[in-house]
Design an enzyme around this catalytic site. Structure first.
Site, PDB file in Angstrom:
ATOM      1  N   HIS A  85       2.683   5.840   9.334  1.00  0.00           N
ATOM      2  CA  HIS A  85       3.163   4.403   9.301  1.00  0.00           C
ATOM      3  C   HIS A  85       4.037   4.049  10.603  1.00  0.00           C
ATOM      4  O   HIS A  85       3.599   3.428  11.757  1.00  0.00           O
ATOM      5  CB  HIS A  85       3.751   4.021   8.448  1.00  0.00           C
ATOM      6  CG  HIS A  85       3.006   4.033   6.916  1.00  0.00           C
ATOM      7  ND1 HIS A  85       3.510   3.744   5.757  1.00  0.00           N
ATOM      8  CD2 HIS A  85       1.826   4.316   6.797  1.00  0.00           C
ATOM      9  CE1 HIS A  85       2.687   3.946   4.747  1.00  0.00           C
ATOM     10  NE2 HIS A  85       1.469   4.158   5.502  1.00  0.00           N
TER      11      HIS A  85
ATOM     12  N   SER B 222      -3.928   3.751   7.411  1.00  0.00           N
ATOM     13  CA  SER B 222      -2.479   3.112   7.618  1.00  0.00           C
ATOM     14  C   SER B 222      -2.028   3.109   9.151  1.00  0.00           C
ATOM     15  O   SER B 222      -1.532   2.185   9.585  1.00  0.00           O
ATOM     16  CB  SER B 222      -1.605   3.493   6.554  1.00  0.00           C
ATOM     17  OG  SER B 222      -2.046   3.336   5.282  1.00  0.00           O
TER      18      SER B 222
END
Length: 199
Positions: free
Chosen positions: A188, A132
């Site tokens: 993230h 991610s």
């Protein structure tokens, strides 16, 4: 007259395809080995754990964590694969193979450094896995390079790229309020920041 749907806007390039295959093979191997050994020993050695990096000098985890995915469900690897395909191909075409690989690794490992810094403060024993961080970095680069380009959410709702990046940021801050969330928002947001800095 037949209507044809074109995916030319999302090319499946050589490096992107290779990363997708590597991630899928490692994910399936991790599931298989965890069932055979009745223990997820790969996560213990290769997931990113701040305590292991700082106290046991397991520095390789900054690289290996981004090739592992949650084996308890399909959504983690599914959405990472989808976003990698959507945004990675056009970036690979624009940057070239070497620079694209460099970007992917810088975003992934840079996100890992952010995880280490935040994890050392809040939860040194937490394990983080997934691509991610690298993929959020690709999204940031793609959005900054194509701010006016439209992305169709759920294939219906048009959103400009410069506004699209606000969704993962908003989701990260909202999910902080959810008790027991297992999502690593530091990875993230770190990936988004590294991608933005890179471009």
């Amino acid at each position: 007259m037949k209507t044809q749907i074109s995916f030319a806007a999302w090319p499946l390039t050589r490096v992107v395809k290779s990363i997708l295959i590597i991630n899928a093979v490692i994910w399936l191997a991790t599931i298989l080995l965890s069932k055979i050994a009745n223990d997820n020993f790969l996560f213990a050695g290769f997931a990113l754990t701040p305590y292991s990096v700082f106290h046991k000098f397991h520095l390789w985890q900054l690289f290996t964590y981004m090739w592992l995915h949650d084996i308890q469900g399909f959504n983690h690897i599914l959405f990472n694969s989808l976003f990698l395909w959507m945004f990675g191909g056009t970036l690979e075409q624009k940057l070239g193979t070497k620079r694209f690989i460099q970007l992917y690794l810088i975003c992934g490992m840079g996100a890992g450094l952010v995880v280490l810094m935040t994890g050392l403060i809040f939860n040194p024993s937490m394990m983080v896995v997934g691509a991610s961080g690298a993929i959020y970095g690709l999204i940031a680069v793609w959005a900054i390079a194509n701010p006016q380009k439209l992305i169709y959410l759920f294939g219906i709702f048009p959103v400009k790229a410069k506004h699209f990046v606000l969704f993962p940021i908003g989701y990260a801050f909202l999910d902080f309020l959810v008790e027991g969330s297992t999502v690593s928002h530091s990875a993230h947001l770190g990936g988004l920041a590294i991608g933005a800095l890179y471009i």
